[in-house]
Scaffold this motif. Structure first.
Motif, PDB file in Angstrom:
ATOM      1  N   ARG A 132      79.921  97.238  83.078  1.00 27.28           N
ATOM      2  CA  ARG A 132      80.077  96.946  81.651  1.00 27.28           C
ATOM      3  C   ARG A 132      78.715  96.918  80.945  1.00 27.28           C
ATOM      4  O   ARG A 132      78.589  97.326  79.785  1.00 27.28           O
ATOM      5  N   GLU A 133      77.702  96.427  81.643  1.00 25.57           N
ATOM      6  CA  GLU A 133      76.363  96.383  81.060  1.00 25.57           C
ATOM      7  C   GLU A 133      75.837  97.795  80.785  1.00 25.57           C
ATOM      8  O   GLU A 133      75.287  98.072  79.711  1.00 25.57           O
ATOM      9  N   ILE A 134      76.022  98.700  81.757  1.00 24.05           N
ATOM     10  CA  ILE A 134      75.566 100.080  81.560  1.00 24.05           C
ATOM     11  C   ILE A 134      76.324 100.718  80.398  1.00 24.05           C
ATOM     12  O   ILE A 134      75.735 101.401  79.549  1.00 24.05           O
ATOM     13  N   ARG A 135      77.623 100.492  80.338  1.00 23.90           N
ATOM     14  CA  ARG A 135      78.414 101.067  79.250  1.00 23.90           C
ATOM     15  C   ARG A 135      77.943 100.535  77.891  1.00 23.90           C
ATOM     16  O   ARG A 135      77.831 101.291  76.916  1.00 23.90           O
ATOM     17  N   ASP A 136      77.670  99.239  77.817  1.00 25.07           N
ATOM     18  CA  ASP A 136      77.211  98.652  76.561  1.00 25.07           C
ATOM     19  C   ASP A 136      75.875  99.263  76.134  1.00 25.07           C
ATOM     20  O   ASP A 136      75.663  99.550  74.952  1.00 25.07           O
ATOM     21  N   ARG A 137      74.991  99.470  77.087  1.00 24.88           N
ATOM     22  CA  ARG A 137      73.700 100.082  76.758  1.00 24.88           C
ATOM     23  C   ARG A 137      73.879 101.519  76.280  1.00 24.88           C
ATOM     24  O   ARG A 137      73.156 101.991  75.400  1.00 24.88           O
ATOM     25  N   ARG A 138      74.846 102.233  76.852  1.00 24.79           N
ATOM     26  CA  ARG A 138      75.151 103.577  76.354  1.00 24.79           C
ATOM     27  C   ARG A 138      75.669 103.526  74.918  1.00 24.79           C
ATOM     28  O   ARG A 138      75.255 104.317  74.061  1.00 24.79           O
ATOM     29  N   HIS A 302      72.670  86.470  80.533  1.00 22.26           N
ATOM     30  CA  HIS A 302      71.944  87.536  79.851  1.00 22.26           C
ATOM     31  C   HIS A 302      72.823  88.777  79.748  1.00 22.26           C
ATOM     32  O   HIS A 302      73.823  88.905  80.444  1.00 22.26           O
ATOM     33  N   GLY A 303      72.420  89.685  78.883  1.00 25.17           N
ATOM     34  CA  GLY A 303      73.097  90.966  78.808  1.00 25.17           C
ATOM     35  C   GLY A 303      74.285  90.971  77.869  1.00 25.17           C
ATOM     36  O   GLY A 303      74.474  90.086  77.040  1.00 25.17           O
ATOM     37  N   SER A 304      75.113  91.995  78.014  1.00 23.99           N
ATOM     38  CA  SER A 304      76.213  92.246  77.095  1.00 23.99           C
ATOM     39  C   SER A 304      77.299  91.180  77.204  1.00 23.99           C
ATOM     40  O   SER A 304      77.428  90.484  78.226  1.00 23.99           O
ATOM     41  N   ALA A 305      78.102  91.108  76.155  1.00 26.73           N
ATOM     42  CA  ALA A 305      79.201  90.138  76.140  1.00 26.73           C
ATOM     43  C   ALA A 305      80.189  90.404  77.264  1.00 26.73           C
ATOM     44  O   ALA A 305      80.715  89.469  77.889  1.00 26.73           O
TER      45      ALA A 305
END
Length: 381
Positions: A132-138, A302-305
């Motif tokens: 999910r973190e990688i997707r949010d960064r994309r 830390h990071g995305s929701a």
């Protein structure tokens, strides 16, 4: 509707037990289990400490207190059992592949949509927090335009010549084994994370063990002695893919790679940065940039929701496949209650997967580039 969701698992094998544990962990009530015979069902109910006794699927469908049916049987049974459950007004969680043909998957998905019922498909690798973190960064544009997409999904459970499974038999598992079983997971995950659609591909399938013990044993088992049968499904696959934007991708799939237990690995290379995820090491992700690289650790602070939402344990306390399954079932049950959880894989995703599998089979047989059938699902943002 009561907050408590009562569910029954149809299928008493390994994946059925995974569903049963996830139902309880997600706050549902495991009301019963249906197995291949009433006798096996009763034994499994004892093992799983399930109070209800359902000798067959019809008994489940007649029970108005059951809201959700989890279909965890051999692939060829999925459509018939899921259709019966939907027709009886039950929500369905159906193991992948949703069906052994795209046409059947489409029919089943239409029935769910017309009935207003949830049809969820366990592409559970979407539920790793760092995915999910990688997707949010994309989504935030961190990687830039994709340059290359590549990866593999490697296992070794079919390496031994005496390894057997019902999946080997096309009449039970369908015409594709390795790709439909695990390559489908990779394609679903990468398309969803990267926000792409593979529109054409060229594939080659290979069978490295020509005969295996006859019969339809449980997965991850072996048999010695007795008759052997010709293997008509693939052990390995290689696929070259192209997205609608012309980005190339490569995928290697194997169930005969010694020492590889369940290694789903992908790399997404963008114009500004890259990302790597390895399912066997799900607590970290690798992020690359022109001036170096760093390792990102899962951390609920830390990071995305979405990374935070799906982090069930504090940083440093390893999460894995079972946690993904719990989060998936929890989201499926939230959908049953009327919510729209982020990233819940549904029947439309099962249709998409079936179409990719059919394109792989067609390409391997014809030795040509093959279009992936157009699907009605828009590319996820």
């Amino acid at each position: 509707m009561s907050d408590l969701i009562r569910s029954v698992v149809v299928g008493a094998g390994m994946i059925g037990a995974v569903h049963a544990a996830a139902i309880r962990a997600a706050g549902g009530e495991l009301a019963g289990v249906v197995a291949s015979t009433p006798e096996r069902g009763a034994r499994t109910a004892e093992e799983w400490r399930v109070p209800g006794r359902y000798p067959h699927l019809d008994a489940v469908l007649d029970d108005d207190s059951v809201s959700v049916v989890h279909v965890c049987t051999p692939n060829a049974l999925h459509v018939r059992q899921a259709e019966a459950a939907l027709a009886a007004g039950k929500h369905v969680v159906c193991e992948k592949p949703l069906a052994i043909s795209a046409a059947e998957a489409e029919r089943l998905t239409r029935l769910a949509e017309e009935s207003g019922l949830v049809l969820a498909v366990p592409f559970v690798y979407r539920y790793h927090p760092l995915v999910r973190e990688i997707r949010d960064r994309r989504l935030r544009g961190e990687f830039g335009a994709w340059q290359l997409i590549h990866g593999s999904y490697l296992q070794d459970w079919m390496l031994a010549e005496d390894a057997m499974s019902w999946r080997v038999d096309p009449s039970q598992g369908g015409p594709s084994r390795a790709f439909a079983d695990i390559g489908s997971h990779w394609c679903d995950l990468v398309e969803w994370v990267a926000g792409v659609r593979f529109t054409e591909l060229t594939a080659r399938l290979g069978t490295t063990v020509p005969t295996r013990p006859a019969g339809t044993g449980a997965s991850f088992t072996a048999a010695t002695g007795g008759p052997r049968a010709e293997v008509r499904t693939e052990d390995v696959a290689t696929v070259l893919l192209r997205t609608g934007d012309g980005v190339l991708g490569t995928l290697t799939v194997s169930q005969v790679s010694a020492g590889r237990k369940n290694r789903l690995w992908f790399e997404l290379d963008g114009a500004a940065a890259s990302a790597v995820f390895d399912q066997e090491n799900p607590e970290t992700a690798w992020l690359g940039a022109p001036d170096g690289a760093r390792v990102l650790f899962r951390d609920p602070n830390h990071g995305s929701a979405e990374q935070r939402r799906l982090s069930r344990l504090p940083a440093g306390h390893a999460q894995g496949y079972a946690d993904c399954f719990t989060s998936f079932v929890a989201d499926a049950y939230a959908a049953v209650r009327g919510a729209t959880p982020e990233g819940l894989p549904t029947g439309a995703d099962g249709v998409r997967s079936a179409r990719i599998v059919e394109a792989v089979l067609t390409s391997s047989a014809s030795l040509t580039w093959t279009d992936v059938a157009v699907d009605p699902v828009p590319v996820a943002p």
